[in-house]
Design an enzyme around this catalytic site. Structure first.
Site, short mmCIF file in Angstrom:
data_model
loop_
_atom_site.label_atom_id
_atom_site.label_comp_id
_atom_site.label_asym_id
_atom_site.label_seq_id
_atom_site.Cartn_x
_atom_site.Cartn_y
_atom_site.Cartn_z
N ASP A 2 0.83 -1.20 0.00
CA ASP A 2 0.00 0.00 0.00
C ASP A 2 0.87 1.26 0.00
O ASP A 2 1.93 1.27 0.61
CB ASP A 2 -0.88 -0.04 1.26
CG ASP A 2 -2.17 0.70 1.04
OD1 ASP A 2 -2.36 1.28 -0.05
OD2 ASP A 2 -2.99 0.72 1.97
N ASN A 50 -10.35 -3.74 -6.42
CA ASN A 50 -9.56 -2.76 -7.18
C ASN A 50 -10.13 -2.46 -8.58
O ASN A 50 -9.78 -1.45 -9.18
CB ASN A 50 -8.10 -3.23 -7.33
CG ASN A 50 -7.28 -3.08 -6.07
OD1 ASN A 50 -6.32 -3.81 -5.84
ND2 ASN A 50 -7.63 -2.11 -5.22
C1 FPP Z 1 -1.77 -0.04 -3.35
O1 FPP Z 1 -1.35 1.30 -3.40
C2 FPP Z 1 -1.27 -0.77 -4.49
C3 FPP Z 1 -2.03 -1.42 -5.41
C4 FPP Z 1 -3.50 -1.46 -5.36
C5 FPP Z 1 -1.45 -2.10 -6.56
C6 FPP Z 1 -0.17 -2.82 -6.33
C7 FPP Z 1 0.34 -3.19 -7.63
C8 FPP Z 1 1.62 -3.08 -8.07
C9 FPP Z 1 2.74 -2.67 -7.20
C10 FPP Z 1 1.96 -3.34 -9.49
C11 FPP Z 1 1.54 -4.64 -10.11
C12 FPP Z 1 1.95 -5.82 -9.34
C13 FPP Z 1 2.93 -6.69 -9.65
C14 FPP Z 1 3.10 -7.90 -8.82
C15 FPP Z 1 3.82 -6.50 -10.77
P1 FPP Z 1 -2.45 2.44 -3.55
O2 FPP Z 1 -2.61 2.75 -4.99
O3 FPP Z 1 -3.71 2.02 -2.87
O4 FPP Z 1 -1.77 3.62 -2.79
P2 FPP Z 1 -2.50 4.78 -1.98
O5 FPP Z 1 -3.27 4.13 -0.87
O6 FPP Z 1 -1.37 5.62 -1.50
O7 FPP Z 1 -3.41 5.49 -2.96
#
Ligand code: FPP
Length: 234
Positions: A2, A50
């Site tokens: 996150d 998501n």
């Molecule tokens: C959460 O941060 C992250 C995600 C929902 C996506 C995670 C995905 C990746 C790192 C890339 C794809 C995965 C792989 C395994 C290659 P957020 O967007 O919720 O952050 P925030 O809470 O600060 O908005």
């Protein structure tokens, strides 16, 4: 994993830049974990919830996943990383599914280290899918309805054949479980760190593992029962 969005926002960058940096962290942490003696790492990469994000962000995340899988297959094979997934992967874009099938097939015989990607994963969805599969097995006569053991039912979860998590780390200061491995986490230890996922690295992982090592895990027993026997002095 996150905090990608906030990491980008703090720098005046688009959210996708945070996800791009997040993928770099995925690579770093995958190998840092192995160096630190971890045998299995599960990354919550995309939840069933998501899909509700803006369409361009969902598209960009799928694109990143595709890029990552294409780039990493060679590394997985070279470094003997077994890849597995949990989640409704059948609903992911066809290109991603194809890359996943290839990577899983080509790495299935590795035994030392497993990377599990939770993709289109939700613990409640998993419970529904497991209940449905279990009911079908009962109807087909391969399971008995009066077998009420967790061992039997858990074979219908996506995680069949995988051990329960010992430690669950959530980055970015959030202290929720957000529909992640709810049943498998029954006895997991949790570490919550304020570090945003793109800034998480080997030192932060080592610190979380050290914190885990200081915990006393009792699994319903008393502290005295689980304490290692006192060392006998000669
Ligand atoms: C959460 O941060 C992250 C995600 C929902 C996506 C995670 C995905 C990746 C790192 C890339 C794809 C995965 C792989 C395994 C290659 P957020 O967007 O919720 O952050 P925030 O809470 O600060 O908005």
């Amino acid at each position: 994993m996150d905090g990608n969005g906030r990491w980008a926002k703090q720098r005046g960058l688009p959210r996708i830049e945070g996800h791009r940096r997040g993928v770099e962290t995925v690579r770093t942490v995958t190998f840092a974990a192995r160096d630190l003696g971890v045998r299995m790492l599960t990354l919550y990469a995309f939840s069933v919830e998501n899909w509700k994000r803006p369409q361009d962000e969902v598209g960009a995340l799928m694109g990143l996943l595709e890029f990552y899988l294409k780039k990493e297959l060679e590394t997985f094979v070279r470094d003997r990383v077994r890849l597995r997934t949990i989640g409704r992967t059948q609903d992911l874009p066809a290109g991603v599914q194809k890359l996943l099938r290839t990577a899983i097939e080509e790495t299935r015989h590795f035994t030392d280290y497993t990377l599990v990607l939770a993709l289109n994963y939700g613990a409640r969805t998993e419970a529904v899918d497991a209940a449905r599969a279990y009911a079908a097995a009962v109807a087909a006569g391969t399971e008995k309805l009066n077998d009420d053991s967790w061992e039997t039912f858990s074979r219908y979860l996506y995680t069949t054949g995988l051990p329960d998590p010992d430690l669950i780390i959530r980055t970015s200061g959030e202290t929720r479980i957000s529909n992640f491995l709810l049943l498998q986490a029954a006895y997991a230890e949790f570490v919550f760190t304020p570090v945003l996922w793109p800034d998480f690295g080997k030192p932060e992982l080592a610190a979380a593992i050290a914190e885990y090592a200081r915990r006393e895990r009792r699994f319903g027993q008393t502290g005295d029962q689980v304490k290692p026997a006192a060392v006998q002095r000669p």
